[in-house]
Design a protein around this motif. Structure first.
Motif, short mmCIF file in Angstrom:
data_model
loop_
_atom_site.label_atom_id
_atom_site.label_comp_id
_atom_site.label_asym_id
_atom_site.label_seq_id
_atom_site.Cartn_x
_atom_site.Cartn_y
_atom_site.Cartn_z
N GLY A 36 0.78 -1.23 0.00
CA GLY A 36 0.00 0.00 0.00
C GLY A 36 0.81 1.28 0.00
N SER A 37 0.55 2.10 0.99
CA SER A 37 1.13 3.44 1.04
C SER A 37 2.50 3.47 1.71
CB SER A 37 0.18 4.37 1.78
OG SER A 37 0.04 3.92 3.11
N GLU A 38 3.10 2.32 1.97
CA GLU A 38 4.39 2.29 2.65
C GLU A 38 5.49 2.95 1.82
OE1 GLU A 38 4.06 -1.57 5.59
OE2 GLU A 38 4.81 -1.89 3.56
N HIS A 70 2.44 5.74 9.36
CA HIS A 70 1.36 5.95 8.40
C HIS A 70 1.38 7.38 7.89
CE1 HIS A 70 -0.35 2.13 9.45
NE2 HIS A 70 -0.51 2.48 10.71
N THR A 74 -3.53 8.10 4.22
CA THR A 74 -3.87 6.68 4.15
C THR A 74 -5.26 6.45 4.71
OG1 THR A 74 -1.54 6.17 4.53
CG2 THR A 74 -3.10 4.37 4.75
N HIS A 75 -6.04 5.65 4.02
CA HIS A 75 -7.40 5.36 4.46
C HIS A 75 -7.37 4.61 5.79
CE1 HIS A 75 -11.54 3.89 4.38
NE2 HIS A 75 -11.76 4.89 3.54
N ARG A 79 -4.57 0.25 6.97
CA ARG A 79 -3.30 0.74 7.49
C ARG A 79 -2.50 -0.47 7.95
NH1 ARG A 79 -4.34 6.32 10.84
NH2 ARG A 79 -4.76 7.54 8.98
#
Length: 158
Positions: A36-38, A70, A74-75, A79
């Motif tokens: 994901g957003s990492e 996070h 991020t949603h 997470r």
């Protein structure tokens, strides 16, 4: 003059504690599996390798205890765990070579640097290392301070 390899790498985080606590023997570049957003969080500098360590578990290499915070964007429902185990991508021959060193010689595996390579992919530099004794750490500090002082004197002299 700067090294060509270093100019191509966009350093995100350097584990200075590892350089202080260990004598580095051999370094290896490894890929890392992220979710994901990492990647965005790493690009933003929200990463910490200070207390992390590398383990070989069932023929696979994992980076344990690395902290990726996070992002605010991020949603909330997705997470990933900030300190989860992250798999490192290496060839099996490299893993076998590291495993024999760690098992026989009592050498540690340490994460040194996290950076983006020239293809804009996140890489981790891991190393086989021996722990330093207290007197070795003191000697290194003395050498660094002496070098720093001589450089300052030379700079002021010019």
């Amino acid at each position: 003059m700067a090294n060509n390899k270093d100019t191509k790498k966009n350093l995100v985080f350097k584990n200075r504690k590892a350089f202080h606590d260990f004598t580095i023997l051999e370094t290896i570049e490894a890929g890392i599996v992220l979710e994901g957003s990492e990647v965005k969080a790493i690009r933003d500098g929200r990463v910490n390798l200070k207390d992390s360590f590398v383990r070989i578990i069932k023929g696979e290499v994992f980076l344990l205890n690395m902290h990726i915070s996070h992002l605010s964007t991020t949603h909330t429902t997705y997470r990933p765990d900030e300190r989860k185990d992250r798999k490192l991508l290496l060839h099996s021959k490299q893993i076998d070579k590291m495993y024999t060193k760690v098992a026989k010689d009592g050498i540690a595996l340490v994460a040194l640097k996290l950076y983006f390579n020239d293809k804009n992919m996140i890489k981790v530099q891991i190393a086989t290392a021996e722990g330093k004794k207290l007197h070795d750490k003191r000697e290194d500090l003395k050498k660094k301070t002496m070098l720093r002082e001589t450089q300052q004197v030379l700079k002021n002299y010019k």
